[in-house]
Design an enzyme around this catalytic site. Sequence first.
Site, PDB file in Angstrom:
ATOM      1  N   PRO A 149     -39.264  57.399  13.260  1.00  0.00           N
ATOM      2  CA  PRO A 149     -38.399  56.552  14.967  1.00  0.00           C
ATOM      3  C   PRO A 149     -38.394  54.707  15.102  1.00  0.00           C
ATOM      4  O   PRO A 149     -39.461  54.441  13.886  1.00  0.00           O
ATOM      5  CB  PRO A 149     -39.417  56.878  16.610  1.00  0.00           C
ATOM      6  N   ASN A 150     -37.465  54.334  15.066  1.00  0.00           N
ATOM      7  CA  ASN A 150     -37.332  52.453  15.582  1.00  0.00           C
ATOM      8  C   ASN A 150     -37.054  52.096  13.910  1.00  0.00           C
ATOM      9  O   ASN A 150     -37.304  50.815  13.654  1.00  0.00           O
ATOM     10  CB  ASN A 150     -38.313  52.328  16.311  1.00  0.00           C
ATOM     11  N   ARG A 191     -35.960  43.239  14.150  1.00  0.00           N
ATOM     12  CA  ARG A 191     -37.196  43.069  15.021  1.00  0.00           C
ATOM     13  C   ARG A 191     -38.572  42.579  14.619  1.00  0.00           C
ATOM     14  O   ARG A 191     -38.675  43.239  13.052  1.00  0.00           O
ATOM     15  CB  ARG A 191     -37.397  43.522  16.128  1.00  0.00           C
ATOM     16  N   TYR A 249     -42.936  43.960  10.110  1.00  0.00           N
ATOM     17  CA  TYR A 249     -42.129  44.540   9.063  1.00  0.00           C
ATOM     18  C   TYR A 249     -41.583  43.850   8.223  1.00  0.00           C
ATOM     19  O   TYR A 249     -41.407  45.020   7.155  1.00  0.00           O
ATOM     20  CB  TYR A 249     -42.145  45.578  10.066  1.00  0.00           C
ATOM     21  N   ASN A 303     -42.381  58.633   6.081  1.00  0.00           N
ATOM     22  CA  ASN A 303     -43.249  57.245   7.255  1.00  0.00           C
ATOM     23  C   ASN A 303     -42.240  57.391   8.289  1.00  0.00           C
ATOM     24  O   ASN A 303     -41.669  57.516   9.121  1.00  0.00           O
ATOM     25  CB  ASN A 303     -42.253  56.453   7.437  1.00  0.00           C
ATOM     26  N   ALA A 307     -43.898  56.025  15.037  1.00  0.00           N
ATOM     27  CA  ALA A 307     -44.982  56.047  15.554  1.00  0.00           C
ATOM     28  C   ALA A 307     -45.595  58.118  15.823  1.00  0.00           C
ATOM     29  O   ALA A 307     -46.440  58.297  16.241  1.00  0.00           O
ATOM     30  CB  ALA A 307     -45.169  56.154  16.797  1.00  0.00           C
ATOM     31  N   GLU A 338     -47.339  59.186   1.882  1.00  0.00           N
ATOM     32  CA  GLU A 338     -47.011  58.898   3.285  1.00  0.00           C
ATOM     33  C   GLU A 338     -47.535  57.717   2.923  1.00  0.00           C
ATOM     34  O   GLU A 338     -48.560  57.151   2.425  1.00  0.00           O
ATOM     35  CB  GLU A 338     -48.498  59.456   4.645  1.00  0.00           C
ATOM     36  N   HIS A 378     -46.763  53.919   4.989  1.00  0.00           N
ATOM     37  CA  HIS A 378     -46.727  52.906   5.772  1.00  0.00           C
ATOM     38  C   HIS A 378     -46.325  50.985   5.527  1.00  0.00           C
ATOM     39  O   HIS A 378     -46.965  50.589   4.588  1.00  0.00           O
ATOM     40  CB  HIS A 378     -47.598  52.783   7.226  1.00  0.00           C
ATOM     41  N   ARG A 407     -54.742  47.482  12.953  1.00  0.00           N
ATOM     42  CA  ARG A 407     -53.995  46.770  14.406  1.00  0.00           C
ATOM     43  C   ARG A 407     -54.603  47.968  14.856  1.00  0.00           C
ATOM     44  O   ARG A 407     -55.239  47.964  15.056  1.00  0.00           O
ATOM     45  CB  ARG A 407     -51.471  47.440  13.898  1.00  0.00           C
TER      46      ARG A 407
END
Length: 149
Positions: free
Chosen positions: A11-12, A19, A24, A75, A78, A99, A101, A108
């Site tokens: 998601p996102n 953004r 990112y 990835n 969330a 995986e 990220h 973070r």
Amino acid sequence: MSPIVVVLNGPNLNLLGKREPEIYGHETLADVEADCRRIGAELGLSIEFHQSNREYEIIEWIHGARDRAAGVVINPAAFTHTSVAILDALHTFAGPIIEVHISNVHKREAFRHHSFVSGVASGIIVGCGTQGYDLALRRIAKLIGAKKG
Ligand code: CA2
């Protein structure tokens, strides 16, 4: 036929490059997809690239990869930190899972430090920006012994 590698994005991530570039970067998801396709061609892999904001769709793509794909790059965004359902789906996939990220989740918030997915991953690439996808594909090519060209 080239081995299939399924690249999944949670998601996102459709907002990538639009953004929060300080976290990112400036590359869009379309740029990442183009990079994956270029690197896939170089490595002799056939790339299937997806993004969804819906957990069930990601699970369906993982099921679709079973008995068909040689590897999965994921990835989960969330869902990394929340989804036992994605972990369970990944458990049914026999090939290598990497995986990815984009950000260094360990620098973070504490809630980003735990991943449900890491327990089933063959490898984890964190904090290398969007280059993480490139590294993940190269790792999968090595693990499955894909022939270049
Ligand atoms: O660093 C990563 O790749 C993450 O998987 C990204 C997720 C985050 O929840 C994970 O903890 C780490 C967030 C993806 C949202 O992507 C956006 C991109 C641009 C603007 C806003 C969100």
